[in-house]
Design a protein around this motif. Sequence first.
Motif, PDB file in Angstrom:
ATOM      1  N   UNK A 114       0.842  -1.182   0.000  1.00 13.07           N
ATOM      2  CA  UNK A 114       0.000   0.000   0.000  1.00 13.07           C
ATOM      3  C   UNK A 114       0.876   1.229   0.000  1.00 13.07           C
ATOM      4  N   UNK A 115       0.521   2.198   0.808  1.00 14.62           N
ATOM      5  CA  UNK A 115       1.233   3.470   0.801  1.00 14.62           C
ATOM      6  C   UNK A 115       2.648   3.333   1.349  1.00 14.62           C
ATOM      7  N   UNK A 116       3.492   4.247   0.938  1.00 11.68           N
ATOM      8  CA  UNK A 116       4.794   4.366   1.589  1.00 11.68           C
ATOM      9  C   UNK A 116       4.550   4.945   2.988  1.00 11.68           C
ATOM     10  N   UNK A 117       5.573   4.896   3.838  1.00 11.29           N
ATOM     11  CA  UNK A 117       5.436   5.433   5.193  1.00 11.29           C
ATOM     12  C   UNK A 117       6.435   6.557   5.400  1.00 11.29           C
ATOM     13  N   UNK A 118       6.051   7.508   6.233  1.00 12.05           N
ATOM     14  CA  UNK A 118       6.932   8.611   6.605  1.00 12.05           C
ATOM     15  C   UNK A 118       7.418   8.351   8.018  1.00 12.05           C
ATOM     16  N   UNK A 119       8.713   8.049   8.171  1.00 13.30           N
ATOM     17  CA  UNK A 119       9.259   7.572   9.439  1.00 13.30           C
ATOM     18  C   UNK A 119      10.375   8.478   9.949  1.00 13.30           C
ATOM     19  N   UNK A 120      10.587   8.444  11.258  1.00 10.75           N
ATOM     20  CA  UNK A 120      11.559   9.319  11.915  1.00 10.75           C
ATOM     21  C   UNK A 120      12.856   8.556  12.181  1.00 10.75           C
ATOM     22  N   UNK A 121      13.988   9.184  11.876  1.00 11.78           N
ATOM     23  CA  UNK A 121      15.299   8.575  12.123  1.00 11.78           C
ATOM     24  C   UNK A 121      15.670   8.797  13.589  1.00 11.78           C
ATOM     25  N   UNK A 122      15.910   7.709  14.346  1.00 12.05           N
ATOM     26  CA  UNK A 122      16.288   7.891  15.754  1.00 12.05           C
ATOM     27  C   UNK A 122      17.664   7.283  16.077  1.00 12.05           C
ATOM     28  N   UNK A 123      18.273   6.580  15.099  1.00 17.71           N
ATOM     29  CA  UNK A 123      19.592   5.994  15.356  1.00 17.71           C
ATOM     30  C   UNK A 123      20.282   5.603  14.064  1.00 17.71           C
ATOM     31  N   UNK A 124      21.593   5.273  14.168  1.00 17.50           N
ATOM     32  CA  UNK A 124      22.354   4.862  12.979  1.00 17.50           C
ATOM     33  C   UNK A 124      23.411   3.826  13.363  1.00 17.50           C
ATOM     34  N   UNK A 125      23.790   3.040  12.361  1.00 17.63           N
ATOM     35  CA  UNK A 125      24.822   2.006  12.520  1.00 17.63           C
ATOM     36  C   UNK A 125      26.013   2.408  11.654  1.00 17.63           C
ATOM     37  N   UNK A 126      27.217   2.253  12.193  1.00 21.89           N
ATOM     38  CA  UNK A 126      28.414   2.608  11.437  1.00 21.89           C
ATOM     39  C   UNK A 126      28.512   1.773  10.168  1.00 21.89           C
ATOM     40  N   UNK A 127      28.965   2.396   9.082  1.00 17.79           N
ATOM     41  CA  UNK A 127      29.098   1.699   7.819  1.00 17.79           C
ATOM     42  C   UNK A 127      30.333   0.810   7.769  1.00 17.79           C
ATOM     43  N   UNK A 128      30.298  -0.135   6.868  1.00 14.89           N
ATOM     44  CA  UNK A 128      31.448  -1.022   6.657  1.00 14.89           C
ATOM     45  C   UNK A 128      31.828  -0.987   5.185  1.00 14.89           C
TER      46      UNK A 128
END
Length: 608
Positions: A463-477
């Motif tokens: 169905x629809x896309x969602x609008x979500x809030x960023x609350x954290x991040x993981x370091x890239x590799x």
Amino acid sequence: MASYRVPYSVLCKTFELCENTTKRLEITEYLVSLFVQVIELTPEGLVELLYMCINKLCPDYEGLELGIGESLLMKAIAQSTGRDMKQLKLDYTKCGDLGTVAKNSKSSQRTLFKPKALTVPHVFSTLKDVAQITGQSAQSRKIDKIKGLLVACQENEAKYLIRQLEGKLRIGLAEQTVLSALATSVVLTKDSGKLSKQQKEHDLAIAADTVKSVYNQMPCYDMLVPALLKYPLNQLQEKCTMRPGIPLKPMLAHPTKSLTDVLDRFEGHTFTCEFKYDGERAQIHRLPDGSTMIYSRNSENMSVRYPDVMQKLNKWLKPTTTSFILDCEAVAWDREQKCILPFQVLSTRKRKDVKEEDIKVQVAIFAFDCLYLNGEPLLRKPLQYRREKLREAFTETENEFFYARHMDSNNIEDIQTFLDVSITSNCEGLMVKSYDGEEASYEPSKRSRNWLKVKKDYLGGVGDSMDLVVIGAFYGRGKRTSVYGAFLLACYDPDTEEYQTICKLGTGFSEENLQQLHDSLKDHIIEKPKRFYCLGENPVKPDVWFEPVQVWEVKCADLSVSPRYMAAVGQVDPSKGISLRFPRFIRIRDDKEPEDATSSEQVGSVSF
């Protein structure tokens, strides 16, 4: 009794009662008890009290916000209590709530003289003063004002004062609950007491519906409350009507997964299909005196962002058009190719201090609804009538102003063809709307099934896309070592004012995206998750936590029940939430605040 001023302690005690329960009825009862006392003792103080309850200083469209950061509040707490800043930060890291830190700091402080008790009018006017301070030494002047309040705080007042200054009370006090309590309070204070219990419950339900309906049309307590206290409830709609200059919360559509669903919903009813434009929702107002404003979907005044639209608007009006409220979409427009450009192009346009001569991204306005015209509110009229009025009042102007393209048919092949045409015209899909009869009225702030949206990329999917809030991040590799490689996202629960985790997202990004996101989020890193992040018992733990500042549009293939994510917890399982399967990043939603993200109720209502 006109000189009576509501003690701030009374309001804070009510906040504490609300914070200590999760039951909506109990919270409403506490508010009703408070409001009834205020109406009986000092009715002129009710408006300020309501603003304090919803933690605002004025209607959204006036744009006055506190915008006080944690560091400034910590300085005010330290200076007013004589505590060491380093110890304050340690306390904040332990408990995660600056309000509690302020309360504990006050309780350990000894004072020679008991300060004069705070009142709601004094606190409210001081908060307004703080919000209006600008210019040289603004920070120190704000700290002085806040210190003045903190010094006078007693018991739990410092806790809620600091939370109000932060902009989040976090006591589960939703505005709809405040409106219900307001309606109930007015009925109880006007009630003779002779009604049966059944009749009283009926009257209270009618009152709540009436107050919410009027507020949705005219979201301004400064006008609503005096009218509510002065006139009988059955005259409120007539005495307190919508008008240009006060933006309505827009009507929203429900997503649908297939064209068959559309036909099932509208079987036996007349409906119309319109292009769904990929731009920014805009509500254009013109007052009888000729002044004009443009508001966003959040009631933010965007007039300064669109000086070009403001300057050209008169060309689109017919001579008979004197005042109006127009619901439309502002889209990026290529004047040479005469075509719509993607939303990402529009998002590069400056939001403040825009000068017409500096504008590089041109916009076109696509109007799809007329909500008010020449003194006549049109919300209760069917779309068919509103569309006629729209065409009577305006003139299409090349490269500047267009009517939303539409088609009226109940043949599924025609709708499929029209959907394909919308996609090739750089639109997102279709809006399918009730066209005549009572169901075709305009319902402000509601996500109604009388409007359905169909996007090409999710037919047969979630169905629809969602609008979500960023609350954290993981370091890239690997290639992503210098940036964040994945992110923890959350939906928003407006009732509890919590951000509930919903997925870990690591796809859909270009290298340029990742660098841009890393640069824009690094200033919002916090030491530990906020206490209003709903993480569950076995949470996903990112390497870095963020303040809730950015909203992203995210697409997924499916939904599943998960013990590690907390979105819509309790709706489909008592202890588990809902997570997204195979989510991918689409774009940043600059036009949305974190509180406007997809709600937990919306997540729970999606069938899977």
